[in-house]
Write a protein that holds these residues in place. Structure first.
Motif, mmCIF file in Angstrom:
data_model
loop_
_atom_site.group_PDB
_atom_site.id
_atom_site.type_symbol
_atom_site.label_atom_id
_atom_site.label_comp_id
_atom_site.label_asym_id
_atom_site.label_seq_id
_atom_site.Cartn_x
_atom_site.Cartn_y
_atom_site.Cartn_z
ATOM 1 N N TRP A 61 3.082 -14.125 -13.203
ATOM 2 C CA TRP A 61 3.573 -13.051 -12.331
ATOM 3 C C TRP A 61 2.843 -11.730 -12.600
ATOM 4 O O TRP A 61 2.469 -11.006 -11.687
ATOM 5 N N ARG A 62 2.595 -11.438 -13.921
ATOM 6 C CA ARG A 62 1.889 -10.194 -14.260
ATOM 7 C C ARG A 62 0.450 -10.224 -13.750
ATOM 8 O O ARG A 62 -0.088 -9.202 -13.336
ATOM 9 N N SER A 63 -0.142 -11.439 -13.777
ATOM 10 C CA SER A 63 -1.514 -11.531 -13.282
ATOM 11 C C SER A 63 -1.581 -11.214 -11.792
ATOM 12 O O SER A 63 -2.452 -10.477 -11.340
ATOM 13 N N ALA A 64 -0.639 -11.773 -11.049
ATOM 14 C CA ALA A 64 -0.617 -11.477 -9.620
ATOM 15 C C ALA A 64 -0.323 -10.003 -9.357
ATOM 16 O O ALA A 64 -0.925 -9.365 -8.484
ATOM 17 N N HIS A 65 0.601 -9.446 -10.176
ATOM 18 C CA HIS A 65 0.934 -8.027 -10.003
ATOM 19 C C HIS A 65 -0.260 -7.137 -10.343
ATOM 20 O O HIS A 65 -0.550 -6.155 -9.637
ATOM 21 N N ASP A 66 -0.983 -7.468 -11.429
ATOM 22 C CA ASP A 66 -2.143 -6.662 -11.815
ATOM 23 C C ASP A 66 -3.234 -6.721 -10.764
ATOM 24 O O ASP A 66 -3.915 -5.726 -10.488
ATOM 25 N N ARG A 67 -3.409 -7.923 -10.174
ATOM 26 C CA ARG A 67 -4.433 -8.032 -9.151
ATOM 27 C C ARG A 67 -4.093 -7.174 -7.944
ATOM 28 O O ARG A 67 -4.955 -6.492 -7.377
ATOM 29 N N PRO A 84 -5.940 -6.820 4.349
ATOM 30 C CA PRO A 84 -6.366 -7.458 3.107
ATOM 31 C C PRO A 84 -5.318 -7.383 2.025
ATOM 32 O O PRO A 84 -5.160 -8.300 1.248
ATOM 33 N N ARG A 85 -4.547 -6.301 1.978
ATOM 34 C CA ARG A 85 -3.515 -6.214 0.948
ATOM 35 C C ARG A 85 -2.440 -7.260 1.174
ATOM 36 O O ARG A 85 -1.991 -7.937 0.250
ATOM 37 N N GLU A 86 -1.977 -7.463 2.445
ATOM 38 C CA GLU A 86 -0.957 -8.471 2.735
ATOM 39 C C GLU A 86 -1.487 -9.868 2.460
ATOM 40 O O GLU A 86 -0.782 -10.722 1.917
ATOM 41 N N ALA A 87 -2.752 -10.101 2.780
ATOM 42 C CA ALA A 87 -3.326 -11.419 2.506
ATOM 43 C C ALA A 87 -3.383 -11.665 1.006
ATOM 44 O O ALA A 87 -3.143 -12.780 0.539
ATOM 45 N N GLY A 88 -3.706 -10.611 0.217
ATOM 46 C CA GLY A 88 -3.754 -10.784 -1.233
ATOM 47 C C GLY A 88 -2.396 -11.127 -1.800
ATOM 48 O O GLY A 88 -2.272 -11.946 -2.708
ATOM 49 N N ILE A 89 -1.321 -10.482 -1.271
ATOM 50 C CA ILE A 89 0.026 -10.792 -1.776
ATOM 51 C C ILE A 89 0.391 -12.228 -1.479
ATOM 52 O O ILE A 89 0.909 -12.961 -2.330
ATOM 53 N N ARG A 139 -2.274 -4.506 -8.081
ATOM 54 C CA ARG A 139 -2.399 -3.105 -8.488
ATOM 55 C C ARG A 139 -3.861 -2.658 -8.477
ATOM 56 O O ARG A 139 -4.176 -1.542 -8.068
ATOM 57 N N VAL A 140 -4.773 -3.534 -8.925
ATOM 58 C CA VAL A 140 -6.188 -3.182 -8.920
ATOM 59 C C VAL A 140 -6.683 -2.950 -7.497
ATOM 60 O O VAL A 140 -7.423 -1.998 -7.217
ATOM 61 N N GLU A 141 -6.242 -3.835 -6.591
ATOM 62 C CA GLU A 141 -6.644 -3.645 -5.200
ATOM 63 C C GLU A 141 -6.082 -2.346 -4.633
ATOM 64 O O GLU A 141 -6.749 -1.634 -3.873
ATOM 65 N N SER A 142 -4.856 -2.015 -5.029
ATOM 66 C CA SER A 142 -4.258 -0.762 -4.552
ATOM 67 C C SER A 142 -5.002 0.447 -5.109
ATOM 68 O O SER A 142 -5.243 1.422 -4.394
ATOM 69 N N LEU A 193 -8.643 4.984 -4.487
ATOM 70 C CA LEU A 193 -9.876 5.686 -4.802
ATOM 71 C C LEU A 193 -10.693 5.925 -3.537
ATOM 72 O O LEU A 193 -11.260 7.005 -3.338
ATOM 73 N N PHE A 194 -10.742 4.940 -2.693
ATOM 74 C CA PHE A 194 -11.503 5.058 -1.456
ATOM 75 C C PHE A 194 -10.911 6.142 -0.549
ATOM 76 O O PHE A 194 -11.615 6.891 0.108
ATOM 77 N N GLU A 195 -9.567 6.211 -0.537
ATOM 78 C CA GLU A 195 -8.899 7.129 0.384
ATOM 79 C C GLU A 195 -8.813 8.554 -0.160
ATOM 80 O O GLU A 195 -8.913 9.519 0.600
ATOM 81 N N LEU A 196 -8.612 8.703 -1.491
ATOM 82 C CA LEU A 196 -8.332 10.025 -2.049
ATOM 83 C C LEU A 196 -9.563 10.702 -2.627
ATOM 84 O O LEU A 196 -9.490 11.869 -3.020
ATOM 85 N N SER A 197 -10.688 10.001 -2.744
ATOM 86 C CA SER A 197 -11.872 10.613 -3.342
ATOM 87 C C SER A 197 -12.362 11.775 -2.474
ATOM 88 O O SER A 197 -12.365 11.701 -1.247
#
Length: 981
Positions: free
Chosen positions: A346-352, A26-31, A354-357, A362-366
């Protein structure tokens, strides 16, 4: 506890995959999707620029149009606000004048005022006024003009037209004839004196007459007074007790009214003006700004009316308008907007991304457990915390397979019951070969085709352990209640027993089942004492139970009667409300028996006291301290003392009267002294040694015990012994001075030699022909030096004289500093001669003492001298004097670094005629110990580590004499002055 795991009911469905780690697809698809969106927006950007230019032109026109409308709306709003502010200011001025004018016209002819005013009426002082003159500044005509800046003058006119008072504001020119006077006739119309020379006087006259006839305030048309200022006059009828007593006239400057009422920000934006009905300008806010007359707005102003209009014209601005600014910025904005849009894209794509990351992180480190569960219980996915609890290989397993067997049925029931949210669901799961408590919150995703369960859990093992500890503690507290020997009983507000502990059941012999739920009369009540027990119960419920408890009797189940003492207190629940009463019961049958035996023993003791050859008496409460002769006795505020006991000897001397006890106390301040004081009783012509002590009487009250021993036959013997002791102490002081004679002579030799040298030098320089003649200033300086040296010698002689003179022993309230000052002054003479350094260590805030200063100085000086003699001939000899407090005593310590005292000789140093000096008599330390013990103190010797000896003595603290310290010091100074004379 690790119970064996049991298989879950039913057969799990095959095929569920093992728990998968978070996927990266999903992360690669989002990029990839982000870059595609960026390229699409870049291509569409050119078309957007064209549309932007077209819209910009329309926007500039629209902005200009809106700006003009906003300016017009602001003008209308501000003009309306200014109109209301002016009207409100005039109404407030009118109301203020209506309140204070009756005070000016209601108290006779005007009284003269300050030079700035020609006449002012006397104003009565209103009730409650704090102004020094009887009225506040605003209640006088001059104060009225000072408060309102727009008022120029004030006239008070009677109903007949007489001008009683005219006051003008400082700097106002309204003509020279504006003064008080009598009315006169001008045809058939009355003319106000002082106003006839003002232009347009007929309208003013009409306004005055209208206010008289209508009893309502009227304003005159605008008029110009000498000085060129345009004004309007307010004619206000003054009414007192429904009678018209006159008219108050106030001149209001129109231009001053605009300046005082309108705020600065409005006057900077608009030019406000007052014009008449013909448009003639009367007053305005002056300004050098350009104005735009086409946008003027006018509103009528009433009051004052008479066609007066308020006109507002906005100032024309010098800065360019909004449309011009936008035009200038349009090209620059158009050039930069493309770059900014690309950056923002570009910042919008980067922020999106970052939010997904962050979401994946959170899912992994909680530390909480996150997982997805199908409706049949199979596990779909979990975070690393879930994997840590449940393991990695979870294929063909359901969620409840990992739950503790005793909790498994509850979990299955929660999943099989249709509901949108499950939880909180608490169960135990296996974790590293142990069981941990988890609290689950599970939500059902009804939008997904599979209706997956999304579960979150956190570890509550610690909380469960705390709950278990609380349960253990509650059990422990209950065990304490059941094991204590004091019985506990709880009743509600109706008197029903709601709780008893095991101890109460053992005291009364009844089981708890026969007591709980019972209403009065209780089973253990004695029938013959029903009324008494009912009275105690009613007193308890009413909250009147005494803190000392209630003593009663109870009948045990076996019929035996016992004595019981109950202590009662309100029972408060967790809401802070009283739920009943708690009673603690103690079996006092045996203590009462012991008390009866003690009373019998007390009677036997009284028999013994009656056989004593001493007068013994007990008084309660203790009588107040009897002051010494000449002192005022404080009035007694407590109950009168009562004679509680006296023995046979007291009865034979004084009878059963308390006056004998008080007579034995009279003449010396009573506190709690067992030392003994000698008192002479003239009625029986006997001397008694009196001792007193505070005791607890048999009823628990504080009492005073007095023992008076007849010492009439011992008085001559004790007097001779006292005289011999005083002679011995005087001899000891003389011996001490004799031993210090050489040191004192050396100390006196220095000032006497200095006096001789100063006098010889002065005589030589005053002889005729001296090579260095002296003037008067040098003579005075030399004589001053001679006087100081003489005072130095006199002080040494005075200290010696005070120390050795014979006087009667007297204990009084003194401070430690008084003792140290004189003793150290004499000891330092010998210390300087033999090269001994004295170190003084005195604790701060030392309490005061009750002692004979001369005797204690003798003890301290003797110890200091012995320490100096012990170190005679040593290099770097040092002596330490330390004073501190321990409890109820002050400790004096004198430590030297001499050779010390052998252990076998320490117990003999205080014996008479024992000495370690070749020239000593062996009486010094013996006399010192006698003096200290006569002051209720103690003197002893110790080793000073690493070498030397320490002599210590204690003196008791005088707690009661601190308040009289100052008076005692003054009395002593007066006595010393008399003896010196």
């Amino acid at each position: 506890m690790t119970p064996a795991d049991t298989p879950a009911p039913g057969t799990p469905e095959p095929g569920p995959p093992a728990i998968r780690p978070p996927r990266t697809q999903p992360r690669e698809a989002g990029i990839s999707a982000g870059w595609q969106a960026w390229r699409f927006l870049g291509i569409a950007h050119a078309g957007g620029l064209v549309i932007f230019i077209v819209m910009m032109a329309g926007f500039l026109w629209y902005v200009s149009h809106i700006e003009k409308q906003e300016q017009r709306a602001a003008l209308l709003r501000d003009t309306d606000w200014a109109q209301q502010s002016l009207k409100l200011s005039l109404r407030e001025l009118q109301e203020h004048l209506a309140r204070v004018a009756p005070l000016w016209l209601g108290d006779g002819p005007p009284a003269p005022q300050q030079a700035a005013t020609r006449g002012m009426p006397r104003v009565p002082r209103p009730a409650g006024s704090d102004h020094p003159s009887g009225s506040s500044p605003s209640q006088t005509p001059a104060g009225f003009l000072a408060i309102d800046d727009q008022t120029r003058y004030l006239a008070l006119i009677s109903t007949s037209g007489q001008v009683r008072t005219v006051i003008t504001a400082p700097g106002v020119l309204v003509g020279q004839r504006l003064e008080a006077g009598e009315p006169r006739q001008d045809g058939a119309v009355e003319v106000l004196p002082g106003f006839e020379s003002t232009p347009d006087d007929a309208p003013r006259r009409l306004a005055w007459r209208a206010s008289i006839h209508t009893w309502k305030p009227h304003y005159s048309p605008p008029l110009m007074v000498p000085g060129g200022e345009v004004m309007t006059e307010l004619y206000l009828p003054v009414i007192q007790e429904r009678h018209l007593v006159g008219v108050a006239v106030v001149g209001i400057g129109l231009e001053a009214l605009l300046q005082a009422v309108l705020p600065e920000n409005l006057r900077q934006r608009y030019r406000f003006a007052l014009v008449d009905g013909n448009g003639r300008l009367l007053a305005s806010t002056s300004s050098v700004h350009r104005i735009d007359a086409s946008t003027a707005h006018m509103l009528p102003l009433d009051p004052p009316g008479n066609g007066l209009m308020l006109r507002a014209i906005p100032y024309a601005g010098d800065t360019p308008g909004l449309a011009e600014r936008l035009t200038q910025l349009g090209l620059f904005t158009l050039a930069t907007i493309s770059v900014l849009s690309l950056i923002l894209l570009w910042r919008s794509a980067h922020d999106r991304l970052r939010v997904e990351s962050e979401r994946d992180r959170l899912f992994e480190l909680s530390q909480d457990v996150f997982c997805t569960i199908r409706p049949d219980g199979t596990l779909v996915r979990g975070n690393p915390a879930f994997v840590e609890y449940f393991g990695k290989d979870l294929a063909n397993t359901r969620f409840w397979d990992h739950v503790y067997p005793e909790d498994r049925l509850d979990v299955i029931e929660a999943f099989t019951t249709p509901q949108e949210r499950i939880g909180p669901l608490e169960c135990r799961v296996r974790f590293r070969n142990a069981w941990r408590w988890l609290s689950w919150s599970i939500s059902v995703d009804t939008r997904s085709p599979e209706s997956l369960y999304y579960a979150v859990a956190h570890d509550i093992t610690g909380r469960k352990l705390v709950e278990q500890a609380l349960t253990t503690e509650a059990t422990f507290r209950r065990a304490i209640e059941d094991s204590i020997s004091t019985g506990l009983r709880v009743i509600d507000n109706d008197g029903r027993i709601t709780y008893v502990n095991r101890a109460l059941c053992q005291i009364l012999g009844y089981p708890a089942e026969e007591l709980v739920g019972q209403l009065p009369p209780y089973p253990y009540w004695i029938p013959e004492e029903y009324d008494l027990n009912m009275a105690h119960l009613n007193m308890t419920i009413a909250g009147g139970a005494p803190p000392s408890g209630i003593q009663t009797r109870a009948r045990r189940k076996d019929g035996r009667i016992i004595d019981v003492r109950l202590y009662l207190s309100p029972l408060i629940d967790d809401q802070g409300q009283q739920a009943g009463w708690m009673a603690s019961a103690t079996d006092i049958t045996e203590p009462n028996r012991i008390r009866a035996e003690l009373e019998a023993a007390h009677e036997r003791f009284n028999t013994v006291l009656n056989q004593l050859d001493a007068a013994v008496s007990v008084v309660s409460p203790p009588p107040p301290a009897v002051p010494l002769a000449g002192a005022a006795q404080a009035p007694s505020t407590g109950p009168e003392p009562t004679l509680m006991f006296c023995n046979y000897h007291y009865h034979r001397l004084f009878g059963d009267d308390i006056n004998g006890h008080l007579a034995l106390l009279r003449g010396w301040p009573v506190a709690d002294s067992w030392v003994g004081e000698e008192v002479y009783i003239a009625d029986v012509d006997r001397w008694f040694e009196v001792r007193t002590q505070q005791i607890r009487w048999v009823d628990g009250q504080v009492a005073q015990l007095l023992v008076a021993t007849d010492i009439t036959a011992l008085r001559p013997i004790r007097e001779r012994q006292r005289q011999q002791e005083e002679q011995l102490q005087q001899t000891s002081r003389l011996v001490t001075m004799g031993e210090m004679a050489s040191s004192i002579a050396h100390e006196l030799n220095q000032p006497l030699a200095a006096i001789s040298n100063y006098a010889t030098g002065l005589i030589r320089r005053m002889q005729p022909g001296s090579p260095a003649p002296v003037d008067n200033a040098r003579i005075a300086e030399t004589l001053d030096k001679i006087a100081r040296q003489a005072q130095r010698a006199a002080s040494v002689i005075q200290r010696v004289r005070d120390f050795v003179r014979r006087q009667t022993a007297e204990q009084r309230d003194i401070s430690v500093d008084e003792i140290l000052t004189e003793a150290l002054a004499l000891a330092e003479i010998a210390a300087k001669r033999y090269g001994v350094a004295i170190t003084i260590d005195v604790a701060p805030d030392l309490p005061r003492l009750s002692a004979d200063r001369i005797l204690i100085e003798q003890v301290l000086l003797n110890l200091l001298k012995n320490a100096i003699d012990a170190m005679r001939g040593q290099n770097h000899a040092a002596l330490t004097l330390r004073v501190n407090t321990t409890g109820e005593s002050v400790v004096f310590s004198v430590a030297d670094q001499g050779p010390g005292i052998a252990d076998e000789m320490k117990h003999r140093v205080f014996e008479p005629f024992f000495t370690t000096k070749n020239e000593g008599m062996g009486m010094g330390l013996n006399i010192c110990r006698t003096i200290i013990e006569s002051h209720a103190g103690r003197l002893w010797v110790e080793d000073n580590k690493p070498r030397g000896t320490v002599f210590r003595f204690t003196l008791p603290v005088n707690r009661e004499g601190a308040a009289d310290a100052e008076g005692t010091k003054e009395a002593e100074n007066a006595g010393d002055t008399g003896r010196a004379g």
